[in-house]
Structures are given as C-alpha cells and as structure tokens.
Design a protein around this motif. Structure first.
Motif, PDB file in Angstrom:
ATOM      1  N   ARG A  60      43.431  49.178  27.756  1.00 23.65           N
ATOM      2  CA  ARG A  60      42.583  48.890  28.923  1.00 23.65           C
ATOM      3  C   ARG A  60      42.761  47.445  29.378  1.00 23.65           C
ATOM      4  O   ARG A  60      42.858  47.169  30.569  1.00 23.65           O
ATOM      5  N   SER A  61      42.810  46.524  28.428  1.00 26.20           N
ATOM      6  CA  SER A  61      42.969  45.126  28.809  1.00 26.20           C
ATOM      7  C   SER A  61      44.353  44.886  29.416  1.00 26.20           C
ATOM      8  O   SER A  61      44.486  44.137  30.382  1.00 26.20           O
ATOM      9  N   ARG A  62      45.386  45.527  28.859  1.00 27.45           N
ATOM     10  CA  ARG A  62      46.728  45.406  29.437  1.00 27.45           C
ATOM     11  C   ARG A  62      46.762  46.015  30.834  1.00 27.45           C
ATOM     12  O   ARG A  62      47.432  45.513  31.731  1.00 27.45           O
ATOM     13  N   PHE A  63      46.019  47.094  31.004  1.00 30.51           N
ATOM     14  CA  PHE A  63      45.962  47.756  32.309  1.00 30.51           C
ATOM     15  C   PHE A  63      45.377  46.830  33.375  1.00 30.51           C
ATOM     16  O   PHE A  63      45.865  46.778  34.503  1.00 30.51           O
ATOM     17  N   ILE A  64      44.353  46.091  33.029  1.00 27.17           N
ATOM     18  CA  ILE A  64      43.715  45.183  33.990  1.00 27.17           C
ATOM     19  C   ILE A  64      44.692  44.096  34.432  1.00 27.17           C
ATOM     20  O   ILE A  64      44.804  43.787  35.622  1.00 27.17           O
ATOM     21  N   VAL A  65      45.425  43.548  33.498  1.00 30.51           N
ATOM     22  CA  VAL A  65      46.407  42.511  33.829  1.00 30.51           C
ATOM     23  C   VAL A  65      47.518  43.111  34.684  1.00 30.51           C
ATOM     24  O   VAL A  65      47.935  42.546  35.700  1.00 30.51           O
ATOM     25  N   HIS A  66      47.978  44.300  34.297  1.00 30.61           N
ATOM     26  CA  HIS A  66      49.048  44.967  35.037  1.00 30.61           C
ATOM     27  C   HIS A  66      48.604  45.294  36.465  1.00 30.61           C
ATOM     28  O   HIS A  66      49.363  45.133  37.425  1.00 30.61           O
ATOM     29  N   LYS A  67      47.365  45.747  36.617  1.00 30.12           N
ATOM     30  CA  LYS A  67      46.831  46.087  37.927  1.00 30.12           C
ATOM     31  C   LYS A  67      46.762  44.842  38.819  1.00 30.12           C
ATOM     32  O   LYS A  67      47.041  44.913  40.024  1.00 30.12           O
ATOM     33  N   SER A  68      46.420  43.711  38.243  1.00 28.66           N
ATOM     34  CA  SER A  68      46.380  42.461  39.011  1.00 28.66           C
ATOM     35  C   SER A  68      47.776  42.083  39.502  1.00 28.66           C
ATOM     36  O   SER A  68      47.947  41.653  40.645  1.00 28.66           O
ATOM     37  N   LYS A  69      48.765  42.281  38.642  1.00 26.44           N
ATOM     38  CA  LYS A  69      50.143  41.977  39.042  1.00 26.44           C
ATOM     39  C   LYS A  69      50.610  42.939  40.133  1.00 26.44           C
ATOM     40  O   LYS A  69      51.322  42.537  41.055  1.00 26.44           O
ATOM     41  N   GLN A  70      50.216  44.200  40.016  1.00 26.26           N
ATOM     42  CA  GLN A  70      50.578  45.169  41.057  1.00 26.26           C
ATOM     43  C   GLN A  70      49.955  44.782  42.393  1.00 26.26           C
ATOM     44  O   GLN A  70      50.583  44.897  43.449  1.00 26.26           O
ATOM     45  N   ARG A  71      48.718  44.321  42.356  1.00 25.20           N
ATOM     46  CA  ARG A  71      48.033  43.909  43.581  1.00 25.20           C
ATOM     47  C   ARG A  71      48.768  42.737  44.227  1.00 25.20           C
ATOM     48  O   ARG A  71      48.957  42.698  45.445  1.00 25.20           O
ATOM     49  N   LEU A  72      49.192  41.769  43.400  1.00 24.88           N
ATOM     50  CA  LEU A  72      49.952  40.629  43.917  1.00 24.88           C
ATOM     51  C   LEU A  72      51.259  41.106  44.554  1.00 24.88           C
ATOM     52  O   LEU A  72      51.629  40.652  45.642  1.00 24.88           O
ATOM     53  N   THR A  73      51.946  42.035  43.898  1.00 23.92           N
ATOM     54  CA  THR A  73      53.211  42.551  44.419  1.00 23.92           C
ATOM     55  C   THR A  73      52.994  43.232  45.764  1.00 23.92           C
ATOM     56  O   THR A  73      53.760  43.020  46.710  1.00 23.92           O
TER      57      THR A  73
END
Length: 133
Positions: A60-73
């Motif tokens: 879940r914590s990795r997902f939150i970081v990954h989702k933030s990077k996807q949003r930036l992309t």
C-alpha cells in the motif's frame, strides 16, 4: 503531500510542494519527499499485523508513491501536448452540417425574394445590405 503533524486539522492536512522542472529530478524529489511513507506505515502497523498483512501494508505504501509518480507523468505529458499544440497553431478544417447549410440557403432565398419583390424601407435594406452586394 499529507503531513502527520496536521492530522488534527483536516482542512490543512494536505499541502503542496513545488517540484523540480526537470522530470527526472522531480521523480527523485518525490522519492525523497515520500520516503517517510515506507517507514511510517511499517512502524505503526507491524506490531499488530501478521506477516501477510505486513506485506500488504508495504504494498500500500509503495502504491501511494507509485501513484504520485504516475500523476506527475500524466501532468508532464499533458503540458508537453499543450505546448506542441500551441507551437503547431494550424487552422482547422471545420465542416458545416448539411442541415445548417440548407437552413441558411433557405433564409437567404427568402430575404432575396422579399427584397426584390416589394419596395422596402431604407432600414430594412440596410439590414439586408450584405445580400445585395
């Protein structure tokens, strides 16, 4: 970004962080800023959870970081597309619907027939002057 210190005030729980203009640097900055997500989730939950549940918390914590990077992309790609569209500023070919063309032709015919059949006051002629030219 969410901050734990503001948890008692939901209105100010989130705050914005200005990211670097360079995409790669911004990704690294997200990693640094959200590095506490990995640790805080584990510290808080690990005492109470089984091994499988600990893995899910980490995911879940990795997902939150990954989702933030996807949003930036996604935002970066949107900005690139808009800049490219502004740069290519071409005129578009716009089609006129057939129904609209027929209606306009009918209106023009009515105006022309009314102008030529009976004498109109100067005000009416002025209104339809664009058809007489």
């Amino acid at each position: 970004m969410k901050t734990v210190e503001r948890a008692h005030k939901p209105a100010t729980l989130w705050h914005r962080v200005a990211l670097h203009h360079n995409y790669a640097d911004a990704l690294n900055q997200i990693d640094e800023l959200l590095s506490h997500w990995y640790l805080s989730f584990h510290r808080f939950f690990c005492a109470f959870l089984s091994r499988n549940q600990k893995f899910l918390v980490g995911a879940r914590s990795r997902f939150i970081v990954h989702k933030s990077k996807q949003r930036l992309t996604k935002i970066t790609q949107l900005l690139l597309r808009t800049r490219k569209a502004k740069r290519n500023n071409r005129s578009r070919i716009v089609t006129i619907p057939a129904r609209r063309q027929k209606n306009e032709a009918r209106r023009e015919a009515k105006v022309c027939s009314s102008v030529y059949s009976e004498p109109l006051p100067t005000k009416a002629l002025h209104r339809h002057k664009w058809l007489l030219n």
